[in-house]
Design a protein around this motif. Structure first.
Motif, mmCIF file in Angstrom:
data_model
loop_
_atom_site.group_PDB
_atom_site.id
_atom_site.type_symbol
_atom_site.label_atom_id
_atom_site.label_comp_id
_atom_site.label_asym_id
_atom_site.label_seq_id
_atom_site.Cartn_x
_atom_site.Cartn_y
_atom_site.Cartn_z
ATOM 1 N N VAL A 117 56.213 -0.560 -2.895
ATOM 2 C CA VAL A 117 55.389 -1.987 -3.471
ATOM 3 C C VAL A 117 56.349 -2.537 -3.721
ATOM 4 O O VAL A 117 56.365 -3.601 -3.976
ATOM 5 N N SER A 118 57.669 -2.397 -3.560
ATOM 6 C CA SER A 118 58.995 -3.589 -3.517
ATOM 7 C C SER A 118 58.264 -5.169 -2.677
ATOM 8 O O SER A 118 57.607 -5.029 -1.438
ATOM 9 N N ARG A 119 58.935 -5.846 -2.035
ATOM 10 C CA ARG A 119 58.904 -7.184 -1.555
ATOM 11 C C ARG A 119 58.568 -6.761 0.203
ATOM 12 O O ARG A 119 58.108 -7.861 0.446
ATOM 13 N N ASP A 120 59.555 -6.626 0.585
ATOM 14 C CA ASP A 120 60.395 -6.205 1.883
ATOM 15 C C ASP A 120 58.888 -3.744 1.923
ATOM 16 O O ASP A 120 60.271 -2.909 3.018
ATOM 17 N N PHE A 122 56.310 -0.601 1.849
ATOM 18 C CA PHE A 122 55.111 -0.676 2.858
ATOM 19 C C PHE A 122 53.879 -0.901 2.502
ATOM 20 O O PHE A 122 53.132 -1.337 3.338
ATOM 21 N N ILE A 123 53.914 -1.040 1.407
ATOM 22 C CA ILE A 123 52.487 -1.935 1.323
ATOM 23 C C ILE A 123 52.573 -3.264 1.305
ATOM 24 O O ILE A 123 51.637 -3.746 2.203
ATOM 25 N N ASN A 124 53.192 -3.554 1.120
ATOM 26 C CA ASN A 124 53.453 -5.958 1.590
ATOM 27 C C ASN A 124 54.085 -5.627 2.955
ATOM 28 O O ASN A 124 53.370 -6.492 3.498
ATOM 29 N N ASP A 125 54.272 -4.473 3.827
ATOM 30 C CA ASP A 125 54.203 -4.805 5.682
ATOM 31 C C ASP A 125 52.642 -4.907 5.582
ATOM 32 O O ASP A 125 52.180 -5.084 7.219
ATOM 33 N N ILE A 126 51.905 -3.975 5.454
ATOM 34 C CA ILE A 126 50.274 -3.459 5.179
ATOM 35 C C ILE A 126 49.741 -5.004 5.239
ATOM 36 O O ILE A 126 49.166 -5.820 5.352
ATOM 37 N N VAL A 127 50.350 -5.599 3.836
ATOM 38 C CA VAL A 127 49.613 -7.080 3.259
ATOM 39 C C VAL A 127 49.707 -8.238 3.989
ATOM 40 O O VAL A 127 49.176 -9.026 4.831
ATOM 41 N N ILE A 128 51.236 -8.176 4.780
ATOM 42 C CA ILE A 128 51.363 -8.974 5.782
ATOM 43 C C ILE A 128 51.318 -9.003 7.522
ATOM 44 O O ILE A 128 50.828 -10.383 7.385
ATOM 45 N N PHE A 129 50.316 -7.877 7.401
ATOM 46 C CA PHE A 129 50.587 -7.583 8.682
ATOM 47 C C PHE A 129 48.855 -8.239 9.057
ATOM 48 O O PHE A 129 47.814 -8.369 10.040
ATOM 49 N N PHE A 130 48.077 -7.799 7.328
ATOM 50 C CA PHE A 130 46.520 -7.923 7.786
ATOM 51 C C PHE A 130 46.547 -10.079 7.129
ATOM 52 O O PHE A 130 45.371 -10.954 6.876
ATOM 53 N N LEU A 138 55.727 -5.310 -8.803
ATOM 54 C CA LEU A 138 55.788 -4.642 -10.483
ATOM 55 C C LEU A 138 56.363 -5.368 -10.975
ATOM 56 O O LEU A 138 56.912 -5.696 -12.930
ATOM 57 N N LEU A 139 56.330 -6.833 -10.687
ATOM 58 C CA LEU A 139 56.550 -8.529 -11.758
ATOM 59 C C LEU A 139 55.380 -8.372 -11.582
ATOM 60 O O LEU A 139 55.240 -10.263 -12.892
ATOM 61 N N ASP A 140 54.419 -8.410 -11.310
ATOM 62 C CA ASP A 140 52.660 -8.641 -11.803
ATOM 63 C C ASP A 140 52.605 -7.914 -13.070
ATOM 64 O O ASP A 140 51.740 -6.801 -12.582
ATOM 65 N N PRO A 141 51.824 -8.314 -13.928
ATOM 66 C CA PRO A 141 51.391 -7.410 -15.446
ATOM 67 C C PRO A 141 50.014 -7.021 -14.823
ATOM 68 O O PRO A 141 49.491 -6.239 -15.138
ATOM 69 N N LYS A 142 49.648 -8.319 -14.206
ATOM 70 C CA LYS A 142 48.008 -7.160 -13.821
ATOM 71 C C LYS A 142 47.989 -6.132 -12.823
ATOM 72 O O LYS A 142 46.863 -5.053 -12.626
ATOM 73 N N PHE A 144 50.411 -3.344 -12.986
ATOM 74 C CA PHE A 144 51.422 -2.571 -13.667
ATOM 75 C C PHE A 144 50.070 -1.486 -13.695
ATOM 76 O O PHE A 144 50.729 -0.149 -13.502
ATOM 77 N N ARG A 145 48.982 -1.406 -14.505
ATOM 78 C CA ARG A 145 48.083 -0.365 -14.534
ATOM 79 C C ARG A 145 47.657 0.210 -13.331
ATOM 80 O O ARG A 145 47.629 1.375 -13.313
ATOM 81 N N THR A 146 47.274 -0.734 -12.321
ATOM 82 C CA THR A 146 46.708 0.573 -11.125
ATOM 83 C C THR A 146 47.813 1.119 -10.709
ATOM 84 O O THR A 146 47.704 1.929 -10.278
ATOM 85 N N ILE A 147 49.530 0.689 -10.780
ATOM 86 C CA ILE A 147 49.885 1.391 -9.739
ATOM 87 C C ILE A 147 50.472 2.650 -10.974
ATOM 88 O O ILE A 147 50.211 3.738 -10.300
#
Length: 284
Positions: A117-120, A122-130, A138-142, A144-147
């Protein structure tokens, strides 16, 4: 044969319980548990008047409730799905893959989460792909609970399903044959044969889960949280760790731990009482 196990439990679980006296004393390592002066309920009152108390109690309760809401049904659903599989080979493969994460160290799990979930990651790679923008999860409080909850489901769903599969293995197969003769399809069989058979097991495990609703996995919290997410991630366990281990406030944090244990027992007792009245299934 039971003597070694009995002595182990007695030595490591019951003898140390005299340490709860620290909660009622101004503990000093030089004077020891018995030599430290009594202060009564001083530290319990201090916690209740602590401005941090409401926040950590709220976070602990919400995280426990959300975990119960999403994590408790997951093993049941997986077990029901596995029970419907006709291919035994495929069933064994799915079981092995699903319960393997249970044996991974929580430190490794936390490391994998941080990496994905870091900025570089796997999850952000998918986000950038779309076409999206990278997110600092991990720096966004909203987030944390989901993760926290989703990673807990991934790690525990397979192992938890074993209990329900064991309960299903004891179901008389003639019940399914009779239901089929009566015109029941797969869904009706699950609803009227499988579910009633595993309901007592489900109720017992639900009572245990209710008793542990305040016992959030603080080890994973400590490994994942940071000052930016304290508003949603700081729970009783992490607060006790900072104040007790890092801050050396042993009496204060022992009082907090004892207070939460009493609350957990009350929740467990009430859950057991309600279950006994409603379903006639209970622990005691």
């Amino acid at each position: 044969m039971i003597l070694p196990g009995f002595l182990t439990v007695l030595m490591f679980c019951y003898f140390p319980m005299y340490g709860i006296l620290i909660a009622f004393k101004n503990y000093n390592a030089v004077q020891g548990v018995w030599g430290s002066p009594w202060v009564g309920l001083k530290y319990f009152k201090s916690f209740l008047h602590d401005p941090m108390a409401y926040g950590v109690l709220k976070n602990t309760l919400l995280l426990g409730l959300y975990t119960l809401l999403w994590s408790f049904p997951a093993p049941i659903i997986l077990a029901l799905l596995l029970n419907e599989l006709k291919s035994k080979r495929f069933k064994r493969i799915v079981q092995t893959v699903s319960y393997f994460p249970h044996f991974i160290s929580i430190v490794i799990v936390a490391g994998l989460i941080q990496m994905y979930v870091s900025r570089d990651g796997f999850i952000n790679d998918i986000v950038i792909f779309f076409g999206g923008e990278p997110v600092s999860f991990l720096l966004d409080p909203k987030w944390f609970r989901t993760i926290f909850i989703s990673s807990g489901i991934w790690q525990g769903v397979g192992f938890g399903a074993i209990i329900y599969l064991a309960a299903m293995s004891g179901i008389d197969t003639t019940l399914y044959d009779v239901a089929e003769v009566d015109g029941a399809g797969r869904w009706k069989k699950v609803l009227h044969v499988t579910w009633p058979s595993i309901r007592p097991t489900t109720v017992i495990l639900l009572i245990f889960a209710m008793g542990g609703i305040l016992g959030t996995d603080f080890q994973k919290v400590i490994l994942l949280y940071n000052p930016a997410t304290y508003s949603v991630s700081d729970v009783i366990g992490s607060y006790v760790y900072r104040q007790g281990i890092l801050g050396a406030q042993y009496s204060y944090t022992t009082a907090i731990g004892l207070f939460m244990s009493v609350i957990s027992f009350i929740i467990l007792y009430i859950s057991n009482l309600v279950s006994r009245k409603v379903s006639e299934t209970s622990l005691f």
